[in-house]
Design an enzyme around this catalytic site. Structure first.
Site, PDB file in Angstrom:
ATOM      1  N   SER A  42      -7.697  -4.430  53.839  1.00 53.83           N
ATOM      2  CA  SER A  42      -8.628  -5.266  54.608  1.00 53.83           C
ATOM      3  C   SER A  42      -9.395  -4.380  55.587  1.00 53.83           C
ATOM      4  O   SER A  42     -10.438  -4.783  56.114  1.00 53.83           O
ATOM      5  CB  SER A  42      -7.866  -6.362  55.362  1.00 53.83           C
ATOM      6  OG  SER A  42      -6.730  -5.835  56.022  1.00 53.83           O
ATOM      7  N   GLU A 171      -0.248 -14.545  48.469  1.00 54.00           N
ATOM      8  CA  GLU A 171      -1.508 -14.846  49.164  1.00 54.00           C
ATOM      9  C   GLU A 171      -2.185 -16.076  48.567  1.00 54.00           C
ATOM     10  O   GLU A 171      -2.426 -16.143  47.353  1.00 54.00           O
ATOM     11  CB  GLU A 171      -2.448 -13.628  49.085  1.00 54.00           C
ATOM     12  CG  GLU A 171      -3.778 -13.881  49.805  1.00 54.00           C
ATOM     13  CD  GLU A 171      -4.579 -12.629  50.121  1.00 54.00           C
ATOM     14  OE1 GLU A 171      -4.103 -11.506  49.837  1.00 54.00           O
ATOM     15  OE2 GLU A 171      -5.687 -12.778  50.658  1.00 54.00           O
TER      16      GLU A 171
HETATM   17  O1  KIV Z   1      -5.146  -5.878  53.178  1.00 53.67           O
HETATM   18  C1  KIV Z   1      -4.543  -6.762  53.775  1.00 53.67           C
HETATM   19  O2  KIV Z   1      -4.720  -6.941  54.987  1.00 53.67           O
HETATM   20  C2  KIV Z   1      -3.620  -7.580  53.005  1.00 53.67           C
HETATM   21  C3  KIV Z   1      -3.169  -8.914  53.480  1.00 53.67           C
HETATM   22  C4  KIV Z   1      -2.083  -9.442  52.635  1.00 53.67           C
HETATM   23  C5  KIV Z   1      -2.810  -9.095  54.885  1.00 53.67           C
HETATM   24  O3  KIV Z   1      -3.253  -7.175  51.947  1.00 53.67           O
END
Ligand code: KIV
Length: 254
Positions: A42, A171
């Site tokens: 992310s 998720e």
């Molecule tokens: O990249 C990310 O932040 C994730 C989420 C599951 C929080 O993979």
């Protein structure tokens, strides 16, 4: 690599995970007693301004993992293997080891890549699985496992569990499916948009503290309005400078 004992995680106490991408935030999370810090891909969206997570590089992930490791010396860090960094067994093992060298204690990867996961586990690299919505390959972000795909997600969870992952991130799936998976696997499940029945929860720190006022998905609870606080502080600073109130004597060298 920080050594942590991941056995016995599923013991009733909920597991709390947040993402971090830099040293100072990681240090705050450590002081807040967060169980694990995820350096998520992310990063691409919330730090680097990409529209999705598909083009984050290993170099970028390692750079931020080192920063997080510098700030959180006693908290296990999970490094998120970015898209295309685990296309082959050789790449997966090589890149996972780079995460461990950068200060991570485990790596996360998306999907049911059983051969890859088996190889990582046999190389003694702790692996976190990730099922449900898979942002590295998803065409659009939507709830998964609402119809026929529920069975496949349950099946994948069982397979990942049998391969020896230390946890599975679920998720954006219905909470009834997350409950079934949580009751069926021996490793802990970590939910994000997967309801209350998982063994733990993870959120992106930027979402939790309200850094982006335009991002308001159903599964995020905002615990602070840091965007508002930053804006307020920046405006006060601007007014002070424009009106010759800053720097005053107190903030100057005599
Ligand atoms: O990249 C990310 O932040 C994730 C989420 C599951 C929080 O993979």
């Amino acid at each position: 690599m920080k050594q942590f004992d991941f056995s016995n995680l599923k013991k009733g106490k909920k597991i709390v995970i947040l993402t971090a991408y830099d040293c100072q935030v990681a240090n705050i999370l450590e002081k807040a007693g967060i169980d694990f810090i995820l350096v998520g891909d992310s990063l691409g969206m919330v730090v680097l301004g990409h529209k999705d997570t598909k083009n984050v590089s290993m170099q970028e992930m390692l750079h931020h993992t080192k920063a997080v490791a510098a700030g959180a010396k006693n908290t296990p860090i999970i490094g998120d293997l970015p898209a295309n960094s685990y296309n082959t067994i050789e790449d997966a093992v090589h890149n996972a080891k780079l995460f461990l060298d950068a200060g991570a204690s485990a790596v996360k990867l998306e999907g049911n890549n059983s051969e890859i996961i088996r190889s990582l586990v046999s190389a003694k690299i702790p692996v976190v699985g990730h099922l449900g919505l898979l942002p590295q390959t998803a065409e659009k972000y939507s709830v998964q496992g609402t119809g026929d795909t529920a069975k496949a997600i349950l099946q994948d969870s069982l397979e990942l569990d049998s391969l020896g992952v230390i946890a599975i991130v679920l998720e954006c799936i219905p909470d009834s499916l997350a409950k079934k998976i949580t009751e069926s696997v021996s490793c802990p499940t970590i939910g994000i948009g997967a309801g209350a029945h998982c063994d733990g929860q993870v959120l992106v720190i930027n979402d939790l503290i309200g850094l982006n006022p335009d991002f308001n998905p159903k599964f995020v609870k905002k615990y602070a309005d840091i965007a508002g606080e930053i804006k307020k502080a920046a405006k006060l600073f601007k007014e002070d400078v424009l009106n010759n109130r800053f720097p005053d004597e107190k903030h100057s060298f005599q």
